[in-house]
Design an enzyme around this catalytic site. Structure first.
Site, PDB file in Angstrom:
ATOM      1  N   ASP A  10       0.872  -1.165   0.000  1.00  0.00           N
ATOM      2  CA  ASP A  10       0.000   0.000   0.000  1.00  0.00           C
ATOM      3  C   ASP A  10       0.924   1.234   0.000  1.00  0.00           C
ATOM      4  OD1 ASP A  10      -2.273   1.721   0.528  1.00  0.00           O
ATOM      5  OD2 ASP A  10      -1.529   1.831   2.591  1.00  0.00           O
ATOM      6  N   ASP A  12      -0.274   5.110   0.710  1.00  0.00           N
ATOM      7  CA  ASP A  12      -0.576   6.173   1.673  1.00  0.00           C
ATOM      8  C   ASP A  12      -0.648   5.627   3.086  1.00  0.00           C
ATOM      9  OD1 ASP A  12      -0.905   8.408  -0.173  1.00  0.00           O
ATOM     10  OD2 ASP A  12      -2.515   7.176  -0.983  1.00  0.00           O
ATOM     11  N   GLU A  19      -1.038  11.195   4.307  1.00  0.00           N
ATOM     12  CA  GLU A  19      -2.421  11.670   4.421  1.00  0.00           C
ATOM     13  C   GLU A  19      -2.516  13.039   5.092  1.00  0.00           C
ATOM     14  OE1 GLU A  19      -4.696  10.538   2.746  1.00  0.00           O
ATOM     15  OE2 GLU A  19      -4.703   8.373   2.613  1.00  0.00           O
ATOM     16  N   LYS A  55     -11.876  11.404  -5.043  1.00  0.00           N
ATOM     17  CA  LYS A  55     -13.160  11.861  -5.588  1.00  0.00           C
ATOM     18  C   LYS A  55     -14.304  11.360  -4.698  1.00  0.00           C
ATOM     19  CE  LYS A  55     -12.296  10.174  -9.808  1.00  0.00           C
ATOM     20  NZ  LYS A  55     -10.870   9.836  -9.884  1.00  0.00           N
ATOM     21  N   HIS A  83     -10.350  17.288  -8.283  1.00  0.00           N
ATOM     22  CA  HIS A  83      -9.397  16.209  -8.045  1.00  0.00           C
ATOM     23  C   HIS A  83      -8.127  16.382  -8.876  1.00  0.00           C
ATOM     24  CE1 HIS A  83      -8.044  11.888  -7.862  1.00  0.00           C
ATOM     25  NE2 HIS A  83      -8.187  12.220  -6.600  1.00  0.00           N
ATOM     26  N   ALA A  85      -6.887  19.290  -9.788  1.00  0.00           N
ATOM     27  CA  ALA A  85      -6.139  20.367  -9.118  1.00  0.00           C
ATOM     28  C   ALA A  85      -5.456  19.827  -7.865  1.00  0.00           C
ATOM     29  CB  ALA A  85      -7.080  21.515  -8.762  1.00  0.00           C
ATOM     30  N   LYS A  86      -6.170  18.998  -7.125  1.00  0.00           N
ATOM     31  CA  LYS A  86      -5.597  18.413  -5.907  1.00  0.00           C
ATOM     32  C   LYS A  86      -4.365  17.565  -6.234  1.00  0.00           C
ATOM     33  CE  LYS A  86      -5.250  14.744  -3.063  1.00  0.00           C
ATOM     34  NZ  LYS A  86      -5.043  13.311  -3.302  1.00  0.00           N
ATOM     35  N   THR A 124      -5.103   2.947  -3.585  1.00  0.00           N
ATOM     36  CA  THR A 124      -6.306   3.636  -4.026  1.00  0.00           C
ATOM     37  C   THR A 124      -5.962   4.966  -4.695  1.00  0.00           C
ATOM     38  OG1 THR A 124      -7.307   2.714  -2.060  1.00  0.00           O
ATOM     39  CG2 THR A 124      -8.528   4.414  -3.148  1.00  0.00           C
ATOM     40  N   THR A 125      -4.790   5.475  -4.423  1.00  0.00           N
ATOM     41  CA  THR A 125      -4.470   6.817  -4.903  1.00  0.00           C
ATOM     42  C   THR A 125      -4.143   6.823  -6.396  1.00  0.00           C
ATOM     43  OG1 THR A 125      -3.379   8.867  -4.205  1.00  0.00           O
ATOM     44  CG2 THR A 125      -1.981   6.960  -4.496  1.00  0.00           C
TER      45      THR A 125
HETATM   46  C1  XBP Z   1      -5.366   6.007   0.006  1.00  0.00           C
HETATM   47  C2  XBP Z   1      -6.507   6.869  -0.065  1.00  0.00           C
HETATM   48  C3  XBP Z   1      -6.543   7.874  -1.094  1.00  0.00           C
HETATM   49  C4  XBP Z   1      -5.754   9.121  -0.841  1.00  0.00           C
HETATM   50  C5  XBP Z   1      -6.119  10.155  -1.866  1.00  0.00           C
HETATM   51  O1  XBP Z   1      -5.765   4.765   0.573  1.00  0.00           O
HETATM   52  O2  XBP Z   1      -7.445   6.732   0.685  1.00  0.00           O
HETATM   53  O3  XBP Z   1      -7.879   8.237  -1.226  1.00  0.00           O
HETATM   54  O4  XBP Z   1      -6.076   9.663   0.427  1.00  0.00           O
HETATM   55  O5  XBP Z   1      -5.778   9.727  -3.129  1.00  0.00           O
HETATM   56  P1  XBP Z   1      -4.767   3.528   0.562  1.00  0.00           P
HETATM   57  P2  XBP Z   1      -6.453  10.332  -4.450  1.00  0.00           P
HETATM   58  O6  XBP Z   1      -3.585   3.956   1.371  1.00  0.00           O
HETATM   59  O7  XBP Z   1      -5.508   2.436   1.249  1.00  0.00           O
HETATM   60  O8  XBP Z   1      -4.495   3.203  -0.870  1.00  0.00           O
HETATM   61  O9  XBP Z   1      -6.897  11.737  -4.141  1.00  0.00           O
HETATM   62  O10 XBP Z   1      -5.368  10.286  -5.488  1.00  0.00           O
HETATM   63  O11 XBP Z   1      -7.628   9.461  -4.775  1.00  0.00           O
HETATM   64 MG    MG Z   2      -2.993   3.210   3.341  1.00  0.00          MG
END
Ligand code: XBP
Ligand code: MG
Length: 252
Positions: A10, A12, A19, A55, A83, A85-86, A124-125
């Site tokens: 994983d 993040d 985060e 999103k 998203h 822009a983010k 997920t990112t």
């Molecule tokens: C990561 C997330 C993501 C990021 C934001 O989860 O929850 O939503 O916070 O990413 P994990 P995006 O660590 O379980 O993969 O804005 O690029 O979606």
């Molecule tokens: Mg994570």
């Protein structure tokens, strides 16, 4: 008994504490850019992490916390623009060297590569965010260390659905019995365990009270020789995670 072939990470919260000081301020910068009065403080962001995907998280925020907000007809398009822009703000922050890898991550990745283990990402990112982190916080060629980068909208159902791990293993041609996952959150371990993977957890401030039932080990972090981890699911054990220790846990 299957042999350990691959480590699936994983991103993040696991590779780096992205985060609180990465994604959160990047969302806030995007909201300001679009003239919105949305502002996610550290505590609120912890609640929003219940939903994975940027999103999806913005939509959840509006539904749950902003009943006053009048959604425009093209709300989905607005969310998509926000998203983008983010992602720009987030990758700029990474390019400034804004977010270091967590303790032990670089050491373990280097050792695993040298030992011939395959490395993969299941997150997920957004893919751009992953490659930016690997380039700026790991090595110029950091993304090339990974045989698969499974990220973002590549599967429609995000964690806690197992789909992203299943997809990553399909790409690698490997079975769950040959892989080990690394996660930091309850949504993450539900995804990895749902895909049949043994999972090592390293907690962080947002996740230390989560339910990590079924984890192979729950640790404060991966540890370094001079800064050992604390094992949170087995009192008293400490040390640092290297390939030998992983293989021991994997086959136990
Ligand atoms: C990561 C997330 C993501 C990021 C934001 O989860 O929850 O939503 O916070 O990413 P994990 P995006 O660590 O379980 O993969 O804005 O690029 O979606
Ligand atoms: Mg994570």
């Amino acid at each position: 008994m299957s042999q350990l072939k691959a480590l699936l990470f994983d991103v993040d919260g696991t590779l780096a504490d992205t985060e609180r000081d990465g994604h959160r301020p990047a969302f806030n910068a995007a909201f300001r850019e679009f003239g919105l009065d949305w502002d996610w403080d550290v505590a609120l962001y912890g609640r929003l992490l219940e939903v994975t995907g940027g999103k999806e998280r913005m939509k959840f925020y509006v539904e749950r916390f902003r009943p006053d907000y009048q959604k425009p007809a093209d709300f989905d398009d607005l969310v998509a623009e926000l998203h983008k822009a983010k992602t720009r703000h987030y990758t700029e922050l990474l390019a400034r060297g804004g977010i270091p890898l967590r303790p032990g991550v670089k050491r373990l990745l280097e050792e695993a590569r040298a030992a011939g283990l395959i490395l993969g990402v299941a997150t997920t990112t957004t893919p751009e965010n992953v490659t930016a982190l690997l380039r700026h916080s790991l090595a110029d060629d950091g993304a090339d260390w990974f045989a698969v980068i499974a990220a973002g909208d590549i599967v429609p159902a995000k964690k806690p659905a197992p789909d992203i791990y299943v997809w990553a293993m399909q790409q690698l041609g490997l079975k769950p019995e040959q892989c080990l996952a690394f996660e930091d959150s309850e949504n993450g371990i539900r995804a990895s365990r749902g895909a049949g993977l043994k999972t090592v957890v390293t907690v962080n401030d947002y996740t230390r009270d989560h339910d990590f039932s079924g984890a192979l080990a729950v640790l404060s972090d991966l540890g370094e020789p001079n800064a050992p981890y604390a094992r949170l699911d087995a009192a008293g054990e400490s040390g640092y995670v290297d390939v030998a220790r992983l293989k021991g846990w994997f086959t136990a």
